[in-house]
Enzyme design. Structure first.
Site, mmCIF file in Angstrom:
data_model
loop_
_atom_site.group_PDB
_atom_site.id
_atom_site.type_symbol
_atom_site.label_atom_id
_atom_site.label_comp_id
_atom_site.label_asym_id
_atom_site.label_seq_id
_atom_site.Cartn_x
_atom_site.Cartn_y
_atom_site.Cartn_z
ATOM 1 N N GLU A 139 0.820 -1.216 0.000
ATOM 2 C CA GLU A 139 0.000 0.000 0.000
ATOM 3 C C GLU A 139 0.854 1.267 0.000
ATOM 4 O O GLU A 139 1.707 1.460 0.873
ATOM 5 C CB GLU A 139 -0.930 0.012 1.222
ATOM 6 N N LYS A 155 -8.557 -0.748 1.006
ATOM 7 C CA LYS A 155 -9.600 -1.199 1.919
ATOM 8 C C LYS A 155 -10.422 -2.247 1.196
ATOM 9 O O LYS A 155 -10.928 -2.011 0.100
ATOM 10 C CB LYS A 155 -10.511 -0.042 2.353
#
Length: 326
Positions: A139, A155
């Protein structure tokens, strides 16, 4: 072994200075950077940066893992967050736990095994006199190229795309809004954009929903990080309320986990800082590793516990392989 950083096929050696002042990232040179979730910054400038394979070192499987939250405690925490959502104080919050085990090796050995067994787009291994981190993060927290700043919040997690639920997409959209607002505090007016929303990305053993947020800013590193830290994907929304819940429910500091891990090239005005997930660090003779999940009203406590296990599974298997016990 001497101090080093290894990232994206580059080996940095010749440690020149270490600072806890983020303003040094706007001066000169190539810096390895770790900011703990609690906000402690370590900026290490290296004199030599060159293409090179990952250094190796002694590594053996760590001892027995313990968790800062057992299953019952974690599921109770999920229930408390859902109660806070019902009361209207938060929309979502990230609940994490830290695993610890006796370390049996060197961070270079673990980093090399992660690079082979769990390759990640934002992997970095860092060895300093007072800090040892091996990160396999997928990420992007902040990339920078001059004034252009990019964030790619994650997410939504499943073994396959079919496992992703409407809850995952809703969670992603909420965090994208948070990241937009954070960047908007320091961005030039009208430059915040979302070119990609809820794209499915495959990583070792799982898939994620990933979005992209971009903006232009002339802010320095202290201002940029102050506006956006800790990363929204590992806190929740609204961020201030989520941080209060996290402080109450999590019994130990997160450390480098959920912080920022990466590099800054001050000479070129470029950088890539990952969200410090899928991250190991060595502290007080223990190997530590964090894992967590984003909790929304639609969360099932048992499913969220399983998500923390899924996120940790491949990494713990790599760390436990015990290869090359030199």
């Amino acid at each position: 072994m001497e101090a080093f950083a290894h990232v994206d096929g580059l080996l940095a050696t010749g440690l020149a200075e270490v600072s806890d002042d983020l303003s040094v990232l706007g001066t000169r040179g190539w810096w390895a950077v770790v900011v703990t979730y609690e906000g402690k910054a370590t900026c290490a400038r290296f004199e030599r940066v060159r293409p090179a394979p990952h250094p190796d070192g002694r590594w053996a499987a760590p001892g027995e893992w313990t968790s800062s939250l057992d299953r019952d405690s974690y599921e109770r925490g999920v229930a408390e967050i859902r109660a806070a959502i019902a009361e209207g104080s938060v929309y979502q919050a990230n609940l994490c736990r830290v695993l610890s085990a006796p370390v049996r090796g060197e961070i270079a050995g673990l980093g090399r095994r992660l690079a082979a067994g769990n390759p990640a787009p934002h992997a970095m291994t860092l060895r300093l006199p007072d800090l040892q981190v091996a990160c396999a993060s997928p990420e992007l927290y902040l990339a920078r190229d001059g004034e252009l700043v990019t964030s790619r919040p994650i997410k939504g997690t499943g073994r396959t795309e079919a496992d992703l639920l409407p809850k995952d997409e809703a969670e992603n959209v909420m965090i994208v809004d948070l990241v937009r607002n954070d960047l908007g505090r320091v961005a030039r007016a009208g430059t915040v954009e979302v070119p990609e929303l809820c794209a499915v990305e495959s990583h070792p053993g799982l898939v994620h929903l990933v979005s992209t947020v971009r903006a232009r800013t002339s802010a320095g590193w202290p201002e940029l990080i102050a506006a956006t830290f800790p990363p929204g994907s590992v806190t929740g929304a609204p961020k201030s309320s989520a941080l209060e819940l996290i402080e109450r429910l999590e019994p130990v500091p997160r450390g480098p986990y959920c912080g920022a891990v990466g590099w800054v090239d001050a000479d070129r005005g470029t950088a890539a800082l990952a969200v410090g997930i899928r991250t190991f660090w060595i502290e007080d003779g223990l190997l530590r590793f964090g894992t967590g999940a984003g909790i929304t009203w639609g969360s099932d406590p048992a499913r969220e516990w399983r998500e923390t296990e899924l996120k940790a599974k491949n990494l713990l298997e790599v760390a436990g392989a015990g290869l090359d016990q030199r």
